[in-house]
Write a protein that holds these residues in place. Structure first.
Motif, PDB file in Angstrom:
ATOM      1  N   CYS A   1      38.305  19.547  30.767  1.00 57.99           N
ATOM      2  CA  CYS A   1      39.443  18.938  30.073  1.00 57.99           C
ATOM      3  C   CYS A   1      40.666  18.926  30.997  1.00 57.99           C
ATOM      4  O   CYS A   1      40.630  19.451  32.104  1.00 57.99           O
ATOM      5  CB  CYS A   1      39.716  19.663  28.755  1.00 57.99           C
ATOM      6  SG  CYS A   1      40.648  21.199  28.913  1.00 57.99           S
TER       7      CYS A   1
ATOM      8  N   CYS B   1      41.692  22.395  31.955  1.00 56.63           N
ATOM      9  CA  CYS B   1      40.812  22.978  32.974  1.00 56.63           C
ATOM     10  C   CYS B   1      41.343  22.663  34.378  1.00 56.63           C
ATOM     11  O   CYS B   1      41.216  23.462  35.300  1.00 56.63           O
ATOM     12  CB  CYS B   1      39.407  22.396  32.880  1.00 56.63           C
ATOM     13  SG  CYS B   1      38.395  22.991  31.530  1.00 56.63           S
TER      14      CYS B   1
ATOM     15  N   CYS C   1      39.023  25.064  25.947  1.00 54.60           N
ATOM     16  CA  CYS C   1      37.578  24.804  26.002  1.00 54.60           C
ATOM     17  C   CYS C   1      36.804  25.975  25.397  1.00 54.60           C
ATOM     18  O   CYS C   1      35.827  25.780  24.678  1.00 54.60           O
ATOM     19  CB  CYS C   1      37.120  24.565  27.433  1.00 54.60           C
ATOM     20  SG  CYS C   1      37.468  22.895  28.017  1.00 54.60           S
TER      21      CYS C   1
HETATM   22 ZN   LIG Z   1      39.299  22.991  29.394  1.00 51.59          ZN
END
Ligand SMILES: [Zn+2]
Length: 259
Positions: A175, A178, A252
């Motif tokens: 994502c 991240c 996440c």
């Molecule tokens: Zn993430």
């Protein structure tokens, strides 16, 4: 996108004939687009072309989210709006532009910035989100909300003559958090207000975002997931950076994504 695929009307077959000719679309794909819902968050330099292309392509229902009014300094890149719209709410100006282009699209106006209170409720009904905002707080908020709700979205950012874009399908790829971790401290980054933006650089990114949206809705093609596309327009150099899911990414982890 849910529900049975319906037959196209004769008028729809005419209007969307150049979509339908594409083997990746066809009549069934066009019907899917007509039954899809997309949210465009930010009606500026990225959101303008993204929205125009999605409406022209026949996406059936589009949410328009922005809290701003049109300013003279917007017009060199925010092509949804014209001189006569200065001072109007961007959502009102966008509704007029899109109604002129394709009156069949159902438009949902959201005259507000997305915030921690309203983001989930606004995003929830849509199949795909275009993140076309101009600030880090909104970009992280949209990422976090989409990952938690399992909604796919397209991120893009532009500054000066540089741009970047990536697509996120929650649970299937890294994502935005991240990759970029968190909102950078104030004063450590430039903004369009200070550094400027070359209009067509934003335009090309918005067009890529619309393309990713259409591919996602049709379930075809290779999405820009797990890779960040960057573009330095002065050198006309495109680069792709491979991305990895960050095991420490709180959003996440909370969404139960594989690590
Ligand atoms: Zn993430």
């Amino acid at each position: 996108m849910a529900g049975e695929i319906r037959n196209l009307t004769e008028s729809e077959k005419k209007v969307y004939s150049r979509n339908i000719l594409l083997p990746e679309v066809g009549e069934a794909g066009q019907a899917k687009l007509l039954q899809s819902r997309v949210l465009v968050a930010g009606l500026g330099g990225l959101g303008s072309p993204a929205l125009l292309y999605l409406a022209a392509a026949g996406v059936g229902e589009i949410g328009l989210a922005d809290c701003d009014t049109v300013d003279f300094s917007n017009l060199q890149r925010q092509i949804l709006h014209g001189r006569g719209d200065v001072g109007r709410h961007k959502v009102d100006s966008a509704v007029d532009s899109i109604t002129r282009l394709n009156p069949d699209v159902r438009l949902n106006p959201h005259k507000t910035a997305l915030d921690a209170e309203n983001a989930a409720a606004i995003i929830e009904p849509y199949d795909f989100i275009i993140e076309a905002t101009d600030n880090f707080e909104s970009k992280f908020l949209i990422n976090d909300t989409c990952v938690r709700l399992g909604k796919a979205f397209s991120h893009a950012g532009v500054l000066g003559t540089f741009a970047q874009t990536m697509t996120v399908v929650p649970g299937k790829c890294p994502c935005y958090r991240c990759v970029f971790e968190d909102v950078p401290p104030a004063g450590t980054y430039e903004t369009a207000d200070r550094a400027g933006v070359l209009g067509p650089v934003a335009g090309a990114m918005g067009a890529i975002q619309a393309t990713e949206t259409i591919k996602y809705l049709l379930g075809t093609g290779g999405l820009l997931v797990g890779r960040l596309l960057t573009w330095e327009a002065m050198e006309m150099s495109f680069r792709e950076v491979s991305l990895r899911t960050d095991r420490r990414c709180a959003v996440c982890r909370s969404a139960g994504a594989p690590t």
